[in-house]
Write a protein that holds these residues in place. Structure first.
Motif, PDB file in Angstrom:
ATOM      1  N   UNK A  72     -38.039  39.473  40.373  1.00  0.00           N
ATOM      2  CA  UNK A  72     -37.211  39.530  41.591  1.00  0.00           C
ATOM      3  C   UNK A  72     -35.734  39.755  41.278  1.00  0.00           C
ATOM      4  N   UNK A  73     -35.146  40.677  42.029  1.00  0.00           N
ATOM      5  CA  UNK A  73     -33.721  40.953  41.932  1.00  0.00           C
ATOM      6  C   UNK A  73     -33.281  41.742  40.718  1.00  0.00           C
ATOM      7  N   UNK A  74     -34.215  42.252  39.928  1.00  0.00           N
ATOM      8  CA  UNK A  74     -33.839  42.931  38.688  1.00  0.00           C
ATOM      9  C   UNK A  74     -33.925  44.452  38.755  1.00  0.00           C
ATOM     10  N   UNK A  75     -34.344  44.998  39.889  1.00  0.00           N
ATOM     11  CA  UNK A  75     -34.591  46.428  39.990  1.00  0.00           C
ATOM     12  C   UNK A  75     -33.399  47.314  39.715  1.00  0.00           C
ATOM     13  N   UNK A  76     -32.282  47.019  40.331  1.00  0.00           N
ATOM     14  CA  UNK A  76     -31.102  47.866  40.174  1.00  0.00           C
ATOM     15  C   UNK A  76     -30.651  47.927  38.714  1.00  0.00           C
ATOM     16  N   UNK A  77     -30.599  46.777  38.058  1.00  0.00           N
ATOM     17  CA  UNK A  77     -30.167  46.744  36.654  1.00  0.00           C
ATOM     18  C   UNK A  77     -31.220  47.373  35.745  1.00  0.00           C
ATOM     19  N   UNK A  78     -32.502  47.179  36.049  1.00  0.00           N
ATOM     20  CA  UNK A  78     -33.573  47.796  35.271  1.00  0.00           C
ATOM     21  C   UNK A  78     -33.407  49.321  35.270  1.00  0.00           C
ATOM     22  N   UNK A  79     -33.222  49.897  36.450  1.00  0.00           N
ATOM     23  CA  UNK A  79     -33.093  51.355  36.550  1.00  0.00           C
ATOM     24  C   UNK A  79     -31.804  51.829  35.881  1.00  0.00           C
ATOM     25  N   UNK A  80     -30.730  51.078  36.009  1.00  0.00           N
ATOM     26  CA  UNK A  80     -29.479  51.465  35.347  1.00  0.00           C
ATOM     27  C   UNK A  80     -29.674  51.529  33.831  1.00  0.00           C
ATOM     28  N   UNK A  81     -30.263  50.484  33.250  1.00  0.00           N
ATOM     29  CA  UNK A  81     -30.499  50.464  31.805  1.00  0.00           C
ATOM     30  C   UNK A  81     -31.462  51.572  31.411  1.00  0.00           C
ATOM     31  N   UNK A  82     -32.484  51.781  32.215  1.00  0.00           N
ATOM     32  CA  UNK A  82     -33.454  52.846  31.926  1.00  0.00           C
ATOM     33  C   UNK A  82     -32.746  54.203  31.867  1.00  0.00           C
ATOM     34  N   UNK A  83     -31.977  54.511  32.903  1.00  0.00           N
ATOM     35  CA  UNK A  83     -31.325  55.827  32.980  1.00  0.00           C
ATOM     36  C   UNK A  83     -30.209  55.999  31.961  1.00  0.00           C
ATOM     37  N   UNK A  84     -29.399  54.979  31.764  1.00  0.00           N
ATOM     38  CA  UNK A  84     -28.215  55.108  30.916  1.00  0.00           C
ATOM     39  C   UNK A  84     -28.483  54.866  29.430  1.00  0.00           C
ATOM     40  N   UNK A  85     -29.508  54.080  29.109  1.00  0.00           N
ATOM     41  CA  UNK A  85     -29.740  53.727  27.711  1.00  0.00           C
ATOM     42  C   UNK A  85     -31.102  54.168  27.191  1.00  0.00           C
ATOM     43  N   UNK A  86     -32.175  53.822  27.911  1.00  0.00           N
ATOM     44  CA  UNK A  86     -33.521  54.093  27.410  1.00  0.00           C
ATOM     45  C   UNK A  86     -33.875  55.581  27.461  1.00  0.00           C
ATOM     46  N   UNK A  87     -33.621  56.233  28.594  1.00  0.00           N
ATOM     47  CA  UNK A  87     -33.974  57.661  28.715  1.00  0.00           C
ATOM     48  C   UNK A  87     -33.248  58.500  27.667  1.00  0.00           C
ATOM     49  N   UNK A  88     -31.941  58.318  27.445  1.00  0.00           N
ATOM     50  CA  UNK A  88     -31.306  59.108  26.377  1.00  0.00           C
ATOM     51  C   UNK A  88     -31.946  58.885  25.007  1.00  0.00           C
ATOM     52  N   UNK A  89     -32.355  57.652  24.696  1.00  0.00           N
ATOM     53  CA  UNK A  89     -33.031  57.392  23.423  1.00  0.00           C
ATOM     54  C   UNK A  89     -34.385  58.091  23.360  1.00  0.00           C
ATOM     55  N   UNK A  90     -35.132  58.032  24.453  1.00  0.00           N
ATOM     56  CA  UNK A  90     -36.418  58.731  24.500  1.00  0.00           C
ATOM     57  C   UNK A  90     -36.222  60.227  24.255  1.00  0.00           C
ATOM     58  N   UNK A  91     -35.233  60.810  24.923  1.00  0.00           N
ATOM     59  CA  UNK A  91     -34.989  62.247  24.781  1.00  0.00           C
ATOM     60  C   UNK A  91     -34.528  62.595  23.371  1.00  0.00           C
ATOM     61  N   UNK A  92     -33.694  61.743  22.759  1.00  0.00           N
ATOM     62  CA  UNK A  92     -33.287  61.959  21.364  1.00  0.00           C
ATOM     63  C   UNK A  92     -34.494  61.928  20.434  1.00  0.00           C
ATOM     64  N   UNK A  93     -35.501  61.138  20.780  1.00  0.00           N
ATOM     65  CA  UNK A  93     -36.721  61.029  19.972  1.00  0.00           C
ATOM     66  C   UNK A  93     -37.698  62.172  20.258  1.00  0.00           C
ATOM     67  N   UNK A  94     -37.324  63.085  21.156  1.00  0.00           N
ATOM     68  CA  UNK A  94     -38.169  64.232  21.456  1.00  0.00           C
ATOM     69  C   UNK A  94     -39.119  64.049  22.616  1.00  0.00           C
ATOM     70  N   UNK A  95     -39.020  62.920  23.332  1.00  0.00           N
ATOM     71  CA  UNK A  95     -39.885  62.664  24.482  1.00  0.00           C
ATOM     72  C   UNK A  95     -39.270  63.312  25.714  1.00  0.00           C
ATOM     73  N   UNK A  96     -40.056  64.061  26.435  1.00  0.00           N
ATOM     74  CA  UNK A  96     -39.600  64.694  27.671  1.00  0.00           C
ATOM     75  C   UNK A  96     -39.755  63.706  28.825  1.00  0.00           C
ATOM     76  N   UNK A  97     -38.639  63.257  29.359  1.00  0.00           N
ATOM     77  CA  UNK A  97     -38.646  62.366  30.516  1.00  0.00           C
ATOM     78  C   UNK A  97     -38.516  63.239  31.754  1.00  0.00           C
ATOM     79  N   UNK A  98     -39.518  63.168  32.600  1.00  0.00           N
ATOM     80  CA  UNK A  98     -39.570  63.982  33.802  1.00  0.00           C
ATOM     81  C   UNK A  98     -38.796  63.321  34.941  1.00  0.00           C
ATOM     82  N   UNK A  99     -38.993  62.017  35.122  1.00  0.00           N
ATOM     83  CA  UNK A  99     -38.321  61.297  36.209  1.00  0.00           C
ATOM     84  C   UNK A  99     -38.422  59.797  35.973  1.00  0.00           C
ATOM     85  N   UNK A 100     -37.490  59.063  36.566  1.00  0.00           N
ATOM     86  CA  UNK A 100     -37.581  57.612  36.591  1.00  0.00           C
ATOM     87  C   UNK A 100     -36.763  57.115  37.769  1.00  0.00           C
TER      88      UNK A 100
END
Length: 111
Positions: A12-40
Motif C-alpha cells: 500500500x502507498x508504494x506505487x508512485x515510488x515503485x514506478x519512479x525507481x523502475x523508470x529512472x533506475x531499473x529500466x536503464x540498467x536492463x537496457x544497458x544489459x541488452x534487455x528490450x523494455x517495451x513498457x512499464x
C-alpha cells in the motif's frame, strides 16, 4: 519474438515510488544489459484495493530470455543498485511469457 508481461502487486502507498525507481533506475540498467523494455507503469485499475504495476520486456528467443534474465539479476549493478528499492515494495508478482509478432511489441512501445 518472445514477450514477457510481468505484473506486480505492490505494498500500500508504494506505487508512485515503485514506478519512479523502475523508470529512472531499473529500466536503464536492463537496457544497458541488452534487455528490450517495451513498457512499464501503473495499472489503471487497482485489484482488491492494491496498487499494481507492470513491466513488459521483449526477447529474440526463450533462450535469450532465460540468459539475459539470469545475467541481469545476478549482476552487481542490480544487486547493489535499485534491487532493494524495487523488491521492498512488492507483495507478489506474476509473469506471462508468450510468443508474439514484432508488431505487438512495437505497438506497445508507441503506447
Amino acid at each position: 519474438m518472445i514477450l514477457e508481461i510481468r505484473t506486480y502487486r505492490l505494498k500500500p502507498g508504494s506505487g508512485e515510488e515503485f514506478v519512479r525507481v523502475m523508470r529512472e533506475e531499473s529500466v536503464p540498467l536492463l537496457e544497458e544489459a541488452g534487455v528490450r523494455v517495451v513498457a512499464c507503469g501503473m495499472s489503471l485499475v487497482a485489484e482488491d484495493g492494491h496498487e499494481e504495476a507492470y513491466l513488459i520486456r521483449a526477447f529474440a528467443s526463450i533462450e535469450e530470455h532465460r540468459e539475459q534474465e539470469e545475467a541481469f539479476y545476478a549482476s552487481d549493478a542490480w544487486r547493489s543498485g535499485p534491487r532493494e528499492a524495487i523488491v521492498s515494495r512488492i507483495e507478489s508478482y506474476h509473469s506471462i511469457v508468450m510468443e508474439a509478432p514484432e508488431e505487438a511489441a512495437a505497438a506497445l512501445e508507441r503506447g
